[in-house]
Write an enzyme that holds these catalytic residues in place. Structure first.
Site, PDB file in Angstrom:
ATOM      1  N   ASP A   1       0.776  -1.116   0.370  1.00 43.62           N
ATOM      2  CA  ASP A   1       0.054   0.047   0.425  1.00 43.62           C
ATOM      3  C   ASP A   1       1.070   1.239  -0.234  1.00 43.62           C
ATOM      4  O   ASP A   1       2.225   1.220   0.461  1.00 43.62           O
ATOM      5  CB  ASP A   1      -0.892   0.604   0.944  1.00 43.62           C
ATOM      6  CG  ASP A   1      -1.925  -0.960   1.254  1.00 43.62           C
ATOM      7  OD1 ASP A   1      -1.927  -1.483   0.373  1.00 43.62           O
ATOM      8  OD2 ASP A   1      -2.759  -1.038   2.002  1.00 43.62           O
TER       9      ASP A   1
ATOM     10  N   HIS B   1       4.170  -2.122   3.112  1.00 46.44           N
ATOM     11  CA  HIS B   1       4.023  -0.520   2.554  1.00 46.44           C
ATOM     12  C   HIS B   1       5.575  -0.600   1.652  1.00 46.44           C
ATOM     13  O   HIS B   1       6.342  -0.880   2.031  1.00 46.44           O
ATOM     14  CB  HIS B   1       3.808  -0.092   3.528  1.00 46.44           C
ATOM     15  CG  HIS B   1       2.079   0.388   4.185  1.00 46.44           C
ATOM     16  ND1 HIS B   1       2.961  -1.166   5.070  1.00 46.44           N
ATOM     17  CD2 HIS B   1       1.015   1.087   3.894  1.00 46.44           C
ATOM     18  CE1 HIS B   1       0.985  -1.224   5.750  1.00 46.44           C
ATOM     19  NE2 HIS B   1       0.901   0.355   4.668  1.00 46.44           N
TER      20      HIS B   1
HETATM   21 ZN   LIG Z   1      -2.745   2.932   3.603  1.00 45.64          ZN
END
Ligand SMILES: [Zn+2]
Length: 273
Positions: free
Chosen positions: A77, A226
């Site tokens: 993400d 991430h």
């Molecule tokens: Zn996020």
């Protein structure tokens, strides 16, 4: 704003995010336990002895994401991020596995070549709002607009590369209304089964150990990373090696071709921007 990332305390509105009490705070003892487990001998459970690359799962709806024991889906993400995302791609390539990237519209707009590179190298690209807003704090229309703006920006940055109608709620913060709206609009909402918590200021080794521990406890699942953190870049090669050694397989998630009704009503609103 980006540095805040997913580090904000997670709202417990996500049914897929049910966690044990020990998840509430990462204490020293929890980390030591995780590290100790990683250094222990291989578990007896080995799901398959083949390569790390698993099957490709075509999904048209969130309910289509059904994993077998030993299967994981890798998701990244908040990117794309210069200096980080390419290294993530290189690590994935070394193991021949494909991931799903839920990009911020703002990040994709700022780094369109990088967004395109992710898709070109065979990964699935979806969206994660434009500006990483906590959607549960907005009005319904403002939240839908933020989602649509993010989708439009990522799709625009991708140019001719494929965009998947896959979405993840920032902070995993959702409402029943928003979730229902997205599902009815042919969006695939990507939940999280295993949060690596790579946004904590832990070492790469601690992140890897924690993620493996949760995966071992569950046996399969969608893993949240991430591609904006150096510790994630640092931990990924070792993490993938460990997945392979333990016999897991990485499922590639791709969108099923749209049906006769085409794309979502959410996207249709993007013209407002
Ligand atoms: Zn996020």
């Amino acid at each position: 704003m980006l540095f805040a990332g997913c580090a904000k305390p997670i709202r417990h509105t996500d049914i897929a995010q049910a966690q044990s009490p020990t998840d509430e705070m990462v204490t020293g003892s929890v980390l030591q336990t995780a590290s100790a487990r990683l250094s222990q001998p291989m578990p007896q459970r080995v799901f398959n002895a083949g390569s790390l690359a698993g099957r490709t799962l075509e999904v048209a709806a969130t309910a289509d994401i059904i994993l077998r024991p030993g299967e994981v889906i890798l998701t990244f993400d908040d990117g794309p991020r210069p200096g980080k995302t390419v290294q993530i791609l290189d690590a994935l390539d070394r193991y021949g596995v494909k991931a799903t990237f839920l990009m911020l519209g703002s990040a994709a707009k700022a780094n369109p070549a990088l967004a395109q590179l992710v898709a070109k190298r065979g990964h699935t690209v979806g969206s994660h709002t434009y500006d990483h807003v906590d959607l549960a704090g907005l009005s319904r229309q403002a939240a839908l607009n933020e989602i649509a703006r993010g989708e439009a920006a990522v799709a625009d940055a991708l140019g001719n590369e494929d965009f998947a109608p896959f979405f993840r709620f920032p902070y995993l913060s959702q409402t029943g209304y928003l979730r229902t709206s997205l599902l009815q609009g042919d969006m695939v909402v990507l939940d999280v089964d295993i949060d690596s918590k790579d946004y904590y200021k832990d070492s790469a080794a601690v992140v890897a150990a924690r993620t493996l521990e949760r995966l071992e406890a569950r046996g399969s699942g969608i893993i949240l990373f991430h591609d904006i953190h150096q510790r994630t870049v640092d931990m990924l090669p070792g993490f993938l090696a460990e997945l392979e050694a333990r016999g897991y397989s990485v499922v590639r998630l791709v969108p099923k071709a749209p049906g006769m009704f085409g794309r979502s009503v959410i996207t249709a609103q993007a013209g407002a921007f």
